[in-house]
Every structure is written in structure tokens, then in C-alpha cells.
Design a protein around this motif. Sequence first.
Motif, PDB file in Angstrom:
ATOM      1  N   THR A  44       2.776   1.854  -3.989  1.00  0.00           N
ATOM      2  CA  THR A  44       2.010   1.998  -5.224  1.00  0.00           C
ATOM      3  C   THR A  44       1.457   3.422  -5.305  1.00  0.00           C
ATOM      4  OG1 THR A  44      -0.059   1.280  -4.195  1.00  0.00           O
ATOM      5  CG2 THR A  44       1.318  -0.432  -5.170  1.00  0.00           C
ATOM      6  N   ASP A  45       0.948   3.758  -6.459  1.00  0.00           N
ATOM      7  CA  ASP A  45       0.392   5.098  -6.627  1.00  0.00           C
ATOM      8  C   ASP A  45      -1.133   5.119  -6.467  1.00  0.00           C
ATOM      9  OD1 ASP A  45      -0.186   3.721  -8.903  1.00  0.00           O
ATOM     10  OD2 ASP A  45       0.487   5.268 -10.288  1.00  0.00           O
ATOM     11  N   THR A  46      -1.684   4.084  -5.876  1.00  0.00           N
ATOM     12  CA  THR A  46      -3.114   4.025  -5.637  1.00  0.00           C
ATOM     13  C   THR A  46      -3.498   5.021  -4.549  1.00  0.00           C
ATOM     14  OG1 THR A  46      -3.086   1.687  -6.178  1.00  0.00           O
ATOM     15  CG2 THR A  46      -5.016   2.493  -5.012  1.00  0.00           C
ATOM     16  N   LYS A  47      -4.517   5.804  -4.809  1.00  0.00           N
ATOM     17  CA  LYS A  47      -4.986   6.780  -3.833  1.00  0.00           C
ATOM     18  C   LYS A  47      -5.990   6.119  -2.901  1.00  0.00           C
ATOM     19  CE  LYS A  47      -2.685  10.103  -5.690  1.00  0.00           C
ATOM     20  NZ  LYS A  47      -1.423  10.462  -5.135  1.00  0.00           N
ATOM     21  N   ILE A  48      -5.762   6.254  -1.616  1.00  0.00           N
ATOM     22  CA  ILE A  48      -6.654   5.691  -0.617  1.00  0.00           C
ATOM     23  C   ILE A  48      -7.459   6.824  -0.005  1.00  0.00           C
ATOM     24  CG2 ILE A  48      -6.770   4.453   1.570  1.00  0.00           C
ATOM     25  CD1 ILE A  48      -4.128   3.111   0.807  1.00  0.00           C
ATOM     26  N   THR A  49      -8.768   6.653   0.037  1.00  0.00           N
ATOM     27  CA  THR A  49      -9.618   7.659   0.664  1.00  0.00           C
ATOM     28  C   THR A  49     -10.111   7.130   2.001  1.00  0.00           C
ATOM     29  OG1 THR A  49     -11.554   6.805  -0.486  1.00  0.00           O
ATOM     30  CG2 THR A  49     -10.365   8.593  -1.550  1.00  0.00           C
ATOM     31  N   SER A  84       0.814  -1.221   0.000  1.00  0.00           N
ATOM     32  CA  SER A  84       0.000   0.000   0.000  1.00  0.00           C
ATOM     33  C   SER A  84       0.843   1.264   0.000  1.00  0.00           C
ATOM     34  CB  SER A  84      -0.948   0.007   1.202  1.00  0.00           C
ATOM     35  OG  SER A  84      -0.218   0.132   2.398  1.00  0.00           O
ATOM     36  N   THR A  85       2.085   1.176   0.438  1.00  0.00           N
ATOM     37  CA  THR A  85       2.922   2.384   0.483  1.00  0.00           C
ATOM     38  C   THR A  85       3.867   2.501  -0.706  1.00  0.00           C
ATOM     39  OG1 THR A  85       4.562   1.241   1.852  1.00  0.00           O
ATOM     40  CG2 THR A  85       2.863   2.522   2.997  1.00  0.00           C
TER      41      THR A  85
END
Length: 83
Positions: free
Chosen positions: A46-51, A43-44
Amino acid sequence: MATQNRIEQEGTYPLRKPSSTVFVSTSFLITQVLMLELNIVKSTTTDTKITLDKIIGAEEIIGYPDIMVRRIPITDNVLNYAV
């Protein structure tokens, strides 16, 4: 850890029941911690945005010690041990 060899049992010993339970429990715990760490790394990196959705506010968090900690009864022997 050694296992029993039916042909040559010299030098190998069966695990006592508590030892085998501890081994299995420890293996399970290590596996769970490893999975959590892998999820953190994934999770840290990657460039995935977490809301995140707000569940409680700061006022509620500040009030938790009054509700959860200060109202729990504790006996003197437990308090002495903790101190």
C-alpha cells in the motif's frame, strides 16, 4: 486426519491425546504465522506512510551482548551440547 464415524468405525481411529494437542498447537501456530504474513503483505503493498519513533540508540544496541549474552551463566554440559 480421520475422525470417528459412529456407524462404521472400521478404518478410523481416535487421536491420542498428545496427537490432538500437537494438531491444535500446530494449527494455532500456522494461523498466527499466516496472519503475520498477511500483515506484512498489506503493509508493503500500500502507499500508506509509516512513521517510526526512535526508542533506543545504536550505542545501547551495541552494548546488548555484554548485558544479555555474556553475563548469563552456562554449565559445561549445556556448552558442550551447543558446540
